[in-house]
Design an enzyme around this catalytic site. Structure first.
Site, PDB file in Angstrom:
ATOM      1  N   ASP A 102      -1.325   3.151  -0.784  1.00  0.00           N
ATOM      2  CA  ASP A 102       0.151   1.899  -0.601  1.00  0.00           C
ATOM      3  C   ASP A 102       1.286   2.643  -0.400  1.00  0.00           C
ATOM      4  O   ASP A 102       2.270   2.898  -1.170  1.00  0.00           O
ATOM      5  CB  ASP A 102       0.132   1.106  -1.903  1.00  0.00           C
ATOM      6  CG  ASP A 102      -1.416  -0.036  -2.602  1.00  0.00           C
ATOM      7  OD1 ASP A 102      -2.731   0.456  -2.063  1.00  0.00           O
ATOM      8  OD2 ASP A 102      -1.469  -0.554  -3.438  1.00  0.00           O
ATOM      9  N   LYS A 165       0.829  -5.664   1.852  1.00  0.00           N
ATOM     10  CA  LYS A 165       1.076  -6.185   0.736  1.00  0.00           C
ATOM     11  C   LYS A 165       2.408  -6.716   0.331  1.00  0.00           C
ATOM     12  O   LYS A 165       3.340  -6.497   0.771  1.00  0.00           O
ATOM     13  CB  LYS A 165       0.962  -4.944  -0.318  1.00  0.00           C
ATOM     14  CG  LYS A 165       1.078  -4.689  -1.662  1.00  0.00           C
ATOM     15  CD  LYS A 165       0.879  -3.178  -1.662  1.00  0.00           C
ATOM     16  CE  LYS A 165       0.719  -3.367  -3.812  1.00  0.00           C
ATOM     17  NZ  LYS A 165       0.780  -1.862  -4.418  1.00  0.00           N
ATOM     18  N   LYS A 199      -2.884  -8.179   0.362  1.00  0.00           N
ATOM     19  CA  LYS A 199      -2.411  -7.955  -1.646  1.00  0.00           C
ATOM     20  C   LYS A 199      -1.330  -7.984  -1.737  1.00  0.00           C
ATOM     21  O   LYS A 199      -0.072  -7.700  -1.402  1.00  0.00           O
ATOM     22  CB  LYS A 199      -2.897  -6.694  -1.595  1.00  0.00           C
ATOM     23  CG  LYS A 199      -2.450  -5.878  -2.846  1.00  0.00           C
ATOM     24  CD  LYS A 199      -2.692  -4.997  -3.249  1.00  0.00           C
ATOM     25  CE  LYS A 199      -2.228  -4.202  -4.223  1.00  0.00           C
ATOM     26  NZ  LYS A 199      -2.428  -2.713  -5.059  1.00  0.00           N
TER      27      LYS A 199
END
EC number: 4.1.2.4
Length: 258
Positions: A102, A165, A199
């Site tokens: 990430d 995300k 996400k």
């Protein structure tokens, strides 16, 4: 099973169970790994700092859940615009054995009008990842404006992101339904639903929260889109609430209220 229980079970299996605190220790990460294994199934992944990947891998293997994926973070949490550092951190994360990375998008550079550095950073980090999933955190709560959130999402997707995300969980405003809708609409409108996931992270704390996010994804991208390859929740305190909703009495440590 009630609709809420069904959503809770669905959400649990989509969780990236997270601890990203300055005072994290091996013991806390071992506890997180234990929490990822529940009586009703495992979380999709855990999300930890890179230095804890070896102990997490060992713990997950020893407890019989090697399929729980290990996600880690790079260029975190500030989203600086130094591409070389972001790429070096990403390569190091891969070398440590991360299954997923990430990375934080250089969102301040985009706010200042620079679209190129974000594209190049994501592109090079994806090259460093190879087949490893790259999730890109755009920090919606700092971008705030729909035009910027959609532009950041588009840049990430064009540069090769596997997921977009919302948030690091380290700023005042993290995931919100409003921001989630904007990002899901970009995935739909660009026609990339097969290859790009979403996400929400930070602020998803209850089964009701999770159910609302899942219903939105079903509405925008269809009933069959949500699965662990296309959808994750970045959270920690959510797990206890989901287990309570499912009436499962697991003793879950709560690393933060992420």
């Amino acid at each position: 099973m009630s609709d809420l229980k069904a959503a809770a079970l669905r959400a649990l299996k989509l969780m990236d169970l997270t601890t990203l605190n300055d005072d994290d220790t091996d013991a806390k990460v071992i506890s997180l790994c234990h929490d990822a294994k529940t009586a009703v199934g495992n979380t999709a992944a855990i999300c930890i700092y890179p230095r804890f990947i070896p102990i997490a891998k060992k713990t997950l293997r020893e407890q019989g859940t090697p399929e729980v994926r290990i996600a880690t973070v790079t260029n975190f949490p500030h989203g600086n615009d130094d591409i070389d550092i972001a790429v070096a951190e990403t390569k190091a994360a891969v070398a440590y054995g991360a299954d997923e990375v990430d990375v934080v998008f250089p969102y301040r550079a985009l706010m200042a009008g620079d679209e190129k550095v974000g594209f190049e950073l994501v592109k090079q980090c994806k090259e460093a990842c190879g087949d490893i999933l790259l999730k890109v955190i755009i920090e919606t709560g700092e971008l705030k404006e729909e035009a910027l959130i959609k532009k950041a999402s588009q840049i990430c997707i064009e540069a090769g992101a596997d997921f977009i995300k919302t948030s690091t969980g380290k700023v005042p405003v993290n995931a919100t339904p409003e921001y989630a809708r904007m990002m899901l609409e970009v995935i739909r409108d660009m026609g990339v639903a097969e290859t790009v996931g979403f996400k929400p992270a930070g602020g998803v704390r209850t089964a009701e929260d999770a159910a609302a996010y899942l219903a939105m994804a079903d509405e925008i991208l269809g009933d069959n889109w949500v699965d662990a390859r296309h959808y994750r929740f970045g959270a920690s305190s959510l797990l206890t609430n989901l287990l309570n909703t499912l009436e499962v009495s697991d003793d879950v440590a709560d690393p933060t209220a992420y």
